[in-house]
Write a protein that holds these residues in place. Sequence first.
Motif, PDB file in Angstrom:
ATOM      1  N   GLY A 110       0.732  -1.212   0.007  1.00 62.20           N
ATOM      2  CA  GLY A 110       0.138  -0.050   0.031  1.00 62.20           C
ATOM      3  C   GLY A 110       0.845   1.278   0.085  1.00 62.20           C
ATOM      4  O   GLY A 110       0.675   2.207  -0.921  1.00 62.20           O
ATOM      5  N   ALA A 111       1.850   1.263   0.841  1.00 66.19           N
ATOM      6  CA  ALA A 111       2.831   2.437   0.836  1.00 66.19           C
ATOM      7  C   ALA A 111       3.584   2.460  -0.543  1.00 66.19           C
ATOM      8  O   ALA A 111       3.951   3.525  -1.019  1.00 66.19           O
ATOM      9  CB  ALA A 111       3.830   2.384   1.751  1.00 66.19           C
ATOM     10  N   MET A 112       4.061   1.475  -1.042  1.00 65.11           N
ATOM     11  CA  MET A 112       4.886   1.300  -2.495  1.00 65.11           C
ATOM     12  C   MET A 112       3.916   2.028  -3.358  1.00 65.11           C
ATOM     13  O   MET A 112       4.180   2.750  -4.305  1.00 65.11           O
ATOM     14  CB  MET A 112       5.071   0.171  -2.643  1.00 65.11           C
ATOM     15  CG  MET A 112       6.309  -0.677  -1.749  1.00 65.11           C
ATOM     16  SD  MET A 112       7.597   0.382  -1.336  1.00 65.11           S
ATOM     17  CE  MET A 112       8.199   0.768  -3.236  1.00 65.11           C
ATOM     18  N   LEU A 113       2.581   1.626  -3.611  1.00 63.55           N
ATOM     19  CA  LEU A 113       1.736   2.158  -4.342  1.00 63.55           C
ATOM     20  C   LEU A 113       1.157   3.678  -4.320  1.00 63.55           C
ATOM     21  O   LEU A 113       0.390   4.077  -4.990  1.00 63.55           O
ATOM     22  CB  LEU A 113       0.644   1.220  -4.683  1.00 63.55           C
ATOM     23  CG  LEU A 113       0.884  -0.271  -5.269  1.00 63.55           C
ATOM     24  CD1 LEU A 113      -0.570  -1.186  -5.151  1.00 63.55           C
ATOM     25  CD2 LEU A 113       1.429  -0.011  -6.781  1.00 63.55           C
ATOM     26  N   TRP A 146      14.988   2.799   2.579  1.00 68.27           N
ATOM     27  CA  TRP A 146      14.874   1.695   1.404  1.00 68.27           C
ATOM     28  C   TRP A 146      13.567   1.868   0.554  1.00 68.27           C
ATOM     29  O   TRP A 146      13.667   2.025  -0.794  1.00 68.27           O
ATOM     30  CB  TRP A 146      14.879   0.159   1.982  1.00 68.27           C
ATOM     31  CG  TRP A 146      14.324  -0.686   0.992  1.00 68.27           C
ATOM     32  CD1 TRP A 146      13.154  -1.315   1.160  1.00 68.27           C
ATOM     33  CD2 TRP A 146      15.068  -1.355  -0.190  1.00 68.27           C
ATOM     34  NE1 TRP A 146      13.033  -2.247   0.072  1.00 68.27           N
ATOM     35  CE2 TRP A 146      14.272  -2.380  -0.748  1.00 68.27           C
ATOM     36  CE3 TRP A 146      16.299  -1.166  -0.583  1.00 68.27           C
ATOM     37  CZ2 TRP A 146      14.733  -3.163  -1.741  1.00 68.27           C
ATOM     38  CZ3 TRP A 146      16.788  -1.903  -1.987  1.00 68.27           C
ATOM     39  CH2 TRP A 146      15.872  -2.767  -2.333  1.00 68.27           C
ATOM     40  N   VAL A 147      12.682   2.151   1.174  1.00 70.61           N
ATOM     41  CA  VAL A 147      11.279   2.588   0.561  1.00 70.61           C
ATOM     42  C   VAL A 147      11.196   3.745   0.022  1.00 70.61           C
ATOM     43  O   VAL A 147      10.465   3.804  -1.234  1.00 70.61           O
ATOM     44  CB  VAL A 147      10.009   2.317   1.572  1.00 70.61           C
ATOM     45  CG1 VAL A 147       8.731   2.762   0.864  1.00 70.61           C
ATOM     46  CG2 VAL A 147       9.847   0.722   2.147  1.00 70.61           C
ATOM     47  N   ALA A 148      11.754   4.858   0.505  1.00 72.25           N
ATOM     48  CA  ALA A 148      11.613   6.073  -0.048  1.00 72.25           C
ATOM     49  C   ALA A 148      12.535   6.430  -1.379  1.00 72.25           C
ATOM     50  O   ALA A 148      12.261   7.429  -1.882  1.00 72.25           O
ATOM     51  CB  ALA A 148      11.884   7.129   0.973  1.00 72.25           C
ATOM     52  N   ASP A 149      13.705   5.744  -1.449  1.00 72.73           N
ATOM     53  CA  ASP A 149      14.633   6.006  -2.672  1.00 72.73           C
ATOM     54  C   ASP A 149      14.033   5.431  -4.020  1.00 72.73           C
ATOM     55  O   ASP A 149      14.026   4.302  -4.022  1.00 72.73           O
ATOM     56  CB  ASP A 149      15.923   5.291  -2.235  1.00 72.73           C
ATOM     57  CG  ASP A 149      17.051   5.851  -3.099  1.00 72.73           C
ATOM     58  OD1 ASP A 149      16.652   6.425  -4.192  1.00 72.73           O
ATOM     59  OD2 ASP A 149      18.021   5.555  -2.928  1.00 72.73           O
ATOM     60  N   ARG A 150      13.268   6.432  -4.800  1.00 74.40           N
ATOM     61  CA  ARG A 150      12.797   5.849  -5.874  1.00 74.40           C
ATOM     62  C   ARG A 150      13.819   5.310  -6.761  1.00 74.40           C
ATOM     63  O   ARG A 150      13.372   4.727  -7.971  1.00 74.40           O
ATOM     64  CB  ARG A 150      12.019   7.286  -6.556  1.00 74.40           C
ATOM     65  CG  ARG A 150      10.596   7.747  -5.773  1.00 74.40           C
ATOM     66  CD  ARG A 150       9.769   6.560  -5.616  1.00 74.40           C
ATOM     67  NE  ARG A 150       9.345   6.113  -6.949  1.00 74.40           N
ATOM     68  CZ  ARG A 150       9.006   4.801  -7.398  1.00 74.40           C
ATOM     69  NH1 ARG A 150       9.208   3.875  -6.337  1.00 74.40           N
ATOM     70  NH2 ARG A 150       8.686   4.609  -8.554  1.00 74.40           N
ATOM     71  N   GLY A 160      14.177  -1.750  -9.223  1.00 75.46           N
ATOM     72  CA  GLY A 160      15.048  -1.997 -10.318  1.00 75.46           C
ATOM     73  C   GLY A 160      16.379  -2.642 -10.376  1.00 75.46           C
ATOM     74  O   GLY A 160      16.710  -3.353  -9.217  1.00 75.46           O
ATOM     75  N   GLU A 161      17.046  -2.573 -11.388  1.00 74.59           N
ATOM     76  CA  GLU A 161      18.272  -2.938 -11.155  1.00 74.59           C
ATOM     77  C   GLU A 161      19.296  -2.576  -9.978  1.00 74.59           C
ATOM     78  O   GLU A 161      19.871  -3.380  -9.494  1.00 74.59           O
ATOM     79  CB  GLU A 161      19.260  -2.911 -12.561  1.00 74.59           C
ATOM     80  CG  GLU A 161      20.665  -3.426 -12.545  1.00 74.59           C
ATOM     81  CD  GLU A 161      21.596  -3.135 -13.463  1.00 74.59           C
ATOM     82  OE1 GLU A 161      22.757  -3.770 -13.497  1.00 74.59           O
ATOM     83  OE2 GLU A 161      20.997  -2.461 -14.664  1.00 74.59           O
ATOM     84  N   ARG A 162      19.097  -1.423  -9.643  1.00 74.34           N
ATOM     85  CA  ARG A 162      20.006  -0.772  -8.804  1.00 74.34           C
ATOM     86  C   ARG A 162      19.384  -1.538  -7.394  1.00 74.34           C
ATOM     87  O   ARG A 162      20.232  -1.862  -6.292  1.00 74.34           O
ATOM     88  CB  ARG A 162      19.744   0.879  -8.485  1.00 74.34           C
ATOM     89  CG  ARG A 162      20.707   1.362  -7.409  1.00 74.34           C
ATOM     90  CD  ARG A 162      20.444   3.007  -7.557  1.00 74.34           C
ATOM     91  NE  ARG A 162      20.833   3.560  -8.712  1.00 74.34           N
ATOM     92  CZ  ARG A 162      22.052   3.981  -8.938  1.00 74.34           C
ATOM     93  NH1 ARG A 162      23.175   3.709  -8.105  1.00 74.34           N
ATOM     94  NH2 ARG A 162      22.275   4.437 -10.174  1.00 74.34           N
ATOM     95  N   GLY A 163      18.023  -1.400  -7.281  1.00 72.83           N
ATOM     96  CA  GLY A 163      17.656  -2.040  -5.924  1.00 72.83           C
ATOM     97  C   GLY A 163      17.804  -3.453  -5.700  1.00 72.83           C
ATOM     98  O   GLY A 163      18.316  -4.020  -4.478  1.00 72.83           O
ATOM     99  N   HIS A 164      17.726  -4.565  -6.928  1.00 72.38           N
ATOM    100  CA  HIS A 164      18.346  -5.795  -6.805  1.00 72.38           C
ATOM    101  C   HIS A 164      19.627  -5.965  -6.487  1.00 72.38           C
ATOM    102  O   HIS A 164      20.276  -6.709  -5.670  1.00 72.38           O
ATOM    103  CB  HIS A 164      17.897  -6.514  -8.338  1.00 72.38           C
ATOM    104  CG  HIS A 164      16.454  -6.869  -8.484  1.00 72.38           C
ATOM    105  ND1 HIS A 164      15.930  -8.049  -7.492  1.00 72.38           N
ATOM    106  CD2 HIS A 164      15.523  -6.569  -9.210  1.00 72.38           C
ATOM    107  CE1 HIS A 164      14.748  -8.298  -8.276  1.00 72.38           C
ATOM    108  NE2 HIS A 164      14.589  -7.241  -9.018  1.00 72.38           N
ATOM    109  N   ARG A 165      20.598  -5.076  -6.815  1.00 78.59           N
ATOM    110  CA  ARG A 165      21.977  -4.942  -6.599  1.00 78.59           C
ATOM    111  C   ARG A 165      22.422  -4.889  -5.208  1.00 78.59           C
ATOM    112  O   ARG A 165      23.245  -5.467  -4.773  1.00 78.59           O
ATOM    113  CB  ARG A 165      22.619  -4.067  -7.801  1.00 78.59           C
ATOM    114  CG  ARG A 165      22.902  -4.740  -9.125  1.00 78.59           C
ATOM    115  CD  ARG A 165      23.784  -3.702  -9.769  1.00 78.59           C
ATOM    116  NE  ARG A 165      23.990  -4.330 -11.217  1.00 78.59           N
ATOM    117  CZ  ARG A 165      25.208  -5.127 -11.446  1.00 78.59           C
ATOM    118  NH1 ARG A 165      25.932  -5.668 -10.627  1.00 78.59           N
ATOM    119  NH2 ARG A 165      25.123  -5.660 -12.727  1.00 78.59           N
TER     120      ARG A 165
END
Length: 284
Positions: free
Chosen positions: A120-123, A163-167, A178-183
């Motif tokens: 819910g927060a992510m969306l 972690w959540v706030a960094d788009r 995204g790729e950066r997040g997976h890394r």
Amino acid sequence: MRALCFVAMGDSLTAGIGDPTEEGWRGWAALLAAGLAAREGEARFHNLAVSGAQTGDVLNRQLPEALKLRPDLVSVIVGVNDTLRCTFDIQAVAARLDTAYGAATRQGAQLLTACLPDPGAMLGLPGALARPLARRQRAVNAVVHALSERYDAVHLHLAEDEWVADRALWSADRLHPGERGHRLVAARFHGLLAARGIAAGSPPSCEPQLPSPSRSASLLWLATAGTGWMARRCTDLLPQLLTLAADEVRHQVRGSSARLDLSATHAVRSALAALTATERPDAA
């Protein structure tokens, strides 16, 4: 010497959604696997994760395949899809996770787990819609925290505000890294494993190798795959979510919102208390 075997189980996060390559989705687990061994060929990797999987899918479909592979390292990251279903039951979620964690560790595997941000927060959903989902995800995270300690898991906290706030870490759908997040996930797991003497290779780089999707590409994804995803979730979750939201508003008007949180806390405690006591793998 037998090659270290890493088996990944879970849902779309572990399947690699959000980290596209020419060969298909890659994801944090594949990035981590590449840095487990000091030399090529000293580690084997099997990704059994499936997009949309729930805890029941991991227990009934993925776990039997994982155990056949006799893994040294097992990741079980799942639960968000359970919170998005009208059938959500924290006691059932806890029982399934306990069974899966226990089966893997009894075979001698090191367990990897993570807590996750609420969808819910992510969306960016309105408060009355977001709060019930947040409450469910907090319940799942509380169970994962407790069971991770019980089974001495390598546990990663992925529900923090930073972690959540960094788009820059997230893909266009706002639900998958995204790729950066997976890394980043792979690098953080690598650091924890290296501290235990399990990861001997080089940690994955946190810097993306591919350019970020263009705005037009992101909009195209949202208009095609993203729309389909929302349509599937709406038919399953939306009716109950609206009911939950109405209940949320009623409690807010009455000034009794704290009761919902207390009820959720009690449900988690009851779920953990109901679990059959299982001897830890290292207990003798």
